[in-house]
Design an enzyme around this catalytic site. Structure first.
Site, PDB file in Angstrom:
ATOM      1  N   SER A  64       0.836  -1.207   0.000  1.00  0.00           N
ATOM      2  CA  SER A  64       0.000   0.000   0.000  1.00  0.00           C
ATOM      3  C   SER A  64       0.862   1.245   0.000  1.00  0.00           C
ATOM      4  O   SER A  64       1.772   1.364   0.807  1.00  0.00           O
ATOM      5  CB  SER A  64      -0.862   0.092   1.259  1.00  0.00           C
ATOM      6  OG  SER A  64      -1.224  -1.153   1.721  1.00  0.00           O
ATOM      7  N   HIS A 121      -4.265  -0.694  -3.819  1.00  0.00           N
ATOM      8  CA  HIS A 121      -3.517  -1.941  -4.003  1.00  0.00           C
ATOM      9  C   HIS A 121      -3.715  -2.396  -5.448  1.00  0.00           C
ATOM     10  O   HIS A 121      -4.749  -2.979  -5.772  1.00  0.00           O
ATOM     11  CB  HIS A 121      -4.037  -3.048  -3.069  1.00  0.00           C
ATOM     12  CG  HIS A 121      -3.926  -2.723  -1.604  1.00  0.00           C
ATOM     13  ND1 HIS A 121      -4.107  -3.657  -0.618  1.00  0.00           N
ATOM     14  CD2 HIS A 121      -3.644  -1.574  -0.970  1.00  0.00           C
ATOM     15  CE1 HIS A 121      -3.944  -3.096   0.565  1.00  0.00           C
ATOM     16  NE2 HIS A 121      -3.665  -1.827   0.372  1.00  0.00           N
ATOM     17  N   HIS A 136      -4.219  -9.875   0.559  1.00  0.00           N
ATOM     18  CA  HIS A 136      -4.012  -9.968   2.011  1.00  0.00           C
ATOM     19  C   HIS A 136      -4.867 -11.076   2.612  1.00  0.00           C
ATOM     20  O   HIS A 136      -5.941 -11.388   2.093  1.00  0.00           O
ATOM     21  CB  HIS A 136      -4.382  -8.639   2.683  1.00  0.00           C
ATOM     22  CG  HIS A 136      -3.548  -7.478   2.238  1.00  0.00           C
ATOM     23  ND1 HIS A 136      -3.814  -6.785   1.081  1.00  0.00           N
ATOM     24  CD2 HIS A 136      -2.449  -6.903   2.785  1.00  0.00           C
ATOM     25  CE1 HIS A 136      -2.908  -5.827   0.937  1.00  0.00           C
ATOM     26  NE2 HIS A 136      -2.065  -5.875   1.954  1.00  0.00           N
ATOM     27  N   TYR A 145      -6.675 -10.838   5.177  1.00  0.00           N
ATOM     28  CA  TYR A 145      -7.981 -10.325   5.641  1.00  0.00           C
ATOM     29  C   TYR A 145      -9.032 -10.292   4.540  1.00  0.00           C
ATOM     30  O   TYR A 145     -10.200 -10.073   4.816  1.00  0.00           O
ATOM     31  CB  TYR A 145      -7.828  -8.929   6.274  1.00  0.00           C
ATOM     32  CG  TYR A 145      -7.294  -7.850   5.357  1.00  0.00           C
ATOM     33  CD1 TYR A 145      -8.055  -7.344   4.307  1.00  0.00           C
ATOM     34  CD2 TYR A 145      -6.025  -7.320   5.553  1.00  0.00           C
ATOM     35  CE1 TYR A 145      -7.566  -6.358   3.465  1.00  0.00           C
ATOM     36  CE2 TYR A 145      -5.523  -6.344   4.730  1.00  0.00           C
ATOM     37  CZ  TYR A 145      -6.302  -5.860   3.690  1.00  0.00           C
ATOM     38  OH  TYR A 145      -5.794  -4.896   2.857  1.00  0.00           O
ATOM     39  N   GLU A 146      -8.632 -10.538   3.288  1.00  0.00           N
ATOM     40  CA  GLU A 146      -9.616 -10.555   2.204  1.00  0.00           C
ATOM     41  C   GLU A 146     -10.463 -11.817   2.250  1.00  0.00           C
ATOM     42  O   GLU A 146     -11.483 -11.920   1.559  1.00  0.00           O
ATOM     43  CB  GLU A 146      -8.921 -10.398   0.846  1.00  0.00           C
ATOM     44  CG  GLU A 146      -8.324  -8.997   0.664  1.00  0.00           C
ATOM     45  CD  GLU A 146      -7.514  -8.859  -0.614  1.00  0.00           C
ATOM     46  OE1 GLU A 146      -8.043  -9.180  -1.693  1.00  0.00           O
ATOM     47  OE2 GLU A 146      -6.345  -8.433  -0.532  1.00  0.00           O
ATOM     48  N   ALA A 171       3.298  -1.131   4.103  1.00  0.00           N
ATOM     49  CA  ALA A 171       2.995   0.014   4.961  1.00  0.00           C
ATOM     50  C   ALA A 171       2.709  -0.554   6.343  1.00  0.00           C
ATOM     51  O   ALA A 171       2.117  -1.624   6.461  1.00  0.00           O
ATOM     52  CB  ALA A 171       1.759   0.727   4.442  1.00  0.00           C
ATOM     53  N   MET A 208      -0.238  -5.859   7.974  1.00  0.00           N
ATOM     54  CA  MET A 208      -1.153  -6.961   7.612  1.00  0.00           C
ATOM     55  C   MET A 208      -0.669  -7.764   6.406  1.00  0.00           C
ATOM     56  O   MET A 208      -1.474  -8.306   5.656  1.00  0.00           O
ATOM     57  CB  MET A 208      -2.555  -6.395   7.361  1.00  0.00           C
ATOM     58  CG  MET A 208      -3.120  -5.629   8.556  1.00  0.00           C
ATOM     59  SD  MET A 208      -4.721  -4.922   8.226  1.00  0.00           S
ATOM     60  CE  MET A 208      -4.883  -3.776   9.610  1.00  0.00           C
ATOM     61  N   SER A 209       0.643  -7.850   6.231  1.00  0.00           N
ATOM     62  CA  SER A 209       1.146  -8.568   5.045  1.00  0.00           C
ATOM     63  C   SER A 209       2.521  -9.166   5.317  1.00  0.00           C
ATOM     64  O   SER A 209       2.930  -9.346   6.456  1.00  0.00           O
ATOM     65  CB  SER A 209       1.222  -7.602   3.856  1.00  0.00           C
ATOM     66  OG  SER A 209       2.234  -6.643   4.066  1.00  0.00           O
ATOM     67  N   ASN A 227       2.074   5.420  10.017  1.00  0.00           N
ATOM     68  CA  ASN A 227       1.351   5.992  11.170  1.00  0.00           C
ATOM     69  C   ASN A 227       1.960   5.429  12.444  1.00  0.00           C
ATOM     70  O   ASN A 227       2.568   4.363  12.424  1.00  0.00           O
ATOM     71  CB  ASN A 227      -0.145   5.619  11.103  1.00  0.00           C
ATOM     72  CG  ASN A 227      -0.353   4.108  11.012  1.00  0.00           C
ATOM     73  OD1 ASN A 227      -0.256   3.523   9.936  1.00  0.00           O
ATOM     74  ND2 ASN A 227      -0.596   3.485  12.143  1.00  0.00           N
ATOM     75  N   HIS A 254      -7.275   4.625   6.902  1.00  0.00           N
ATOM     76  CA  HIS A 254      -6.641   4.010   5.723  1.00  0.00           C
ATOM     77  C   HIS A 254      -6.161   5.057   4.720  1.00  0.00           C
ATOM     78  O   HIS A 254      -5.083   4.934   4.138  1.00  0.00           O
ATOM     79  CB  HIS A 254      -7.613   3.028   5.055  1.00  0.00           C
ATOM     80  CG  HIS A 254      -7.056   2.348   3.835  1.00  0.00           C
ATOM     81  ND1 HIS A 254      -5.946   1.522   3.874  1.00  0.00           N
ATOM     82  CD2 HIS A 254      -7.440   2.384   2.532  1.00  0.00           C
ATOM     83  CE1 HIS A 254      -5.679   1.086   2.651  1.00  0.00           C
ATOM     84  NE2 HIS A 254      -6.568   1.587   1.813  1.00  0.00           N
TER      85      HIS A 254
HETATM   86  N1  HPA Z   1      -1.554  -1.565  11.916  1.00  0.00           N
HETATM   87  C1  HPA Z   1      -1.659  -2.588  11.057  1.00  0.00           C
HETATM   88  N2  HPA Z   1      -1.450  -2.453   9.757  1.00  0.00           N
HETATM   89  C2  HPA Z   1      -1.102  -1.253   9.290  1.00  0.00           C
HETATM   90  C3  HPA Z   1      -0.977  -0.144  10.141  1.00  0.00           C
HETATM   91  C4  HPA Z   1      -1.210  -0.316  11.526  1.00  0.00           C
HETATM   92  O1  HPA Z   1      -1.120   0.627  12.339  1.00  0.00           O
HETATM   93  N3  HPA Z   1      -0.615   0.922   9.360  1.00  0.00           N
HETATM   94  C5  HPA Z   1      -0.516   0.451   8.087  1.00  0.00           C
HETATM   95  N4  HPA Z   1      -0.815  -0.859   8.035  1.00  0.00           N
END
Ligand code: HPA
Length: 272
Positions: free
Chosen positions: A36, A68, A94, A96-97, A124, A211-212, A235, A247
């Protein structure tokens, strides 16, 4: 019939043959998965020789998340010992999909079957380590899987001691000694973590959360490729600053840092 779920490795082999057919290149040397917000960093690699949709290959689902991509590019990069063929995936699937683990690792398996001996995974992530700043790239030194989901099935007892190749990390840090190294946690998502979970993860020794990357690293390593992981801190993780997570801000932070990231990749890739 061979399909992704009944025979993932054979499907990756067929996808790799299709890449050779589309690009006219018998093999590729290095693969790069752009997470991402990293997609514009690929532009620093110059003009690709080929660009095509993942849906032209067997086993790849339609991309579903904004930001993505779902596109593969092939590049010729000038290295110290000649031209390197780089295969760049803009975006990934991912966990989570909800499509299972096979589509998550199909890209890297295809890349290794296409000849790639080095796989670079970018992502990311949230910064758990309070010393990290938004927009900072961090090299993965190790990981913690909080999903417990492995792409490997059966008695495939792969050693992960040097999963994130020390040799490659040294090359990258020779290019940019200011780069930090950290431990990445794979969180399934799609919900971000709670502040209490971030506190737990920090106590466990984690620096970054996303998440990857982790299943792809294991899949690539188990097929014999060397892995480099680079996270971009988009972040502060939940509870670190009290700000809410969003997001769009994650994608925007990725875009803002794309220039620096692209430049780093352009310098490092041909040396791997
Ligand atoms: N947590 C999980 N996945 C992420 C985050 C986060 O803070 N930022 C970008 N992907």
């Amino acid at each position: 019939m061979t399909d992704l779920y009944s025979n993932p490795l054979a499907t990756a082999e067929i996808a790799a043959e299709k890449i050779a057919e589309i690009t006219g290149k018998k093999s590729h040397h290095v693969a790069l998965v752009m997470g991402s917000g990293w997609i514009s960093a690929a532009d620093a690699l110059g003009v690709p020789t080929h660009e095509f949709s993942v849906t032209e290959l067997p086993g790849f689902p339609e991309p579903t998340v904004a930001g993505h991509g779902g596109v593969i590019r092939s590049y010729n990069l000038q290295g110290p010992d000649g031209v390197i063929h780089a295969l760049v995936f803009l975006g990934r699937t991912h966990l989570y999909e909800g499509k299972g683990i096979e589509p998550v690792v199909h890209g890297v398996r295809t890349a290794v079957k296409a000849g790639c001996q080095v796989v670079v995974l970018t992502n990311a992530c949230g910064g758990i380590n309070v010393e990290y700043r938004v927009g900072q790239p961090v090299i993965l030194r190790d990981h913690i899987s909080m999903t417990g989901v492995s792409p490997l099935i059966g008695a495939d007892f792969v050693d992960l001691t040097d999963l994130y190749s020390k040799r490659i990390r040294e090359i990258v840090r020779a290019e940019d000694p200011s780069l930090a190294e950290g431990v990445y946690v794979h969180w399934r998502g799609p919900a971000y973590e709670t502040p209490a979970e971030i506190k737990m993860l920090r106590t466990m020794g984690a620096d970054l959360v996303g998440m990857s990357t982790v299943p792809e690293a294991i899949a690539a390593h188990s097929l014999g490729a060397e892995v480099l992981g680079i996270s971009l801190v988009t972040n502060a993780a939940a509870g670190v600053t009290g700000e809410k997570l969003n997001h769009e801000e994650v994608i925007a932070a990725g875009k803002a840092a794309a220039g620096r990231m692209g430049e780093l990749l352009r310098r490092v890739l041909p040396q791997l």
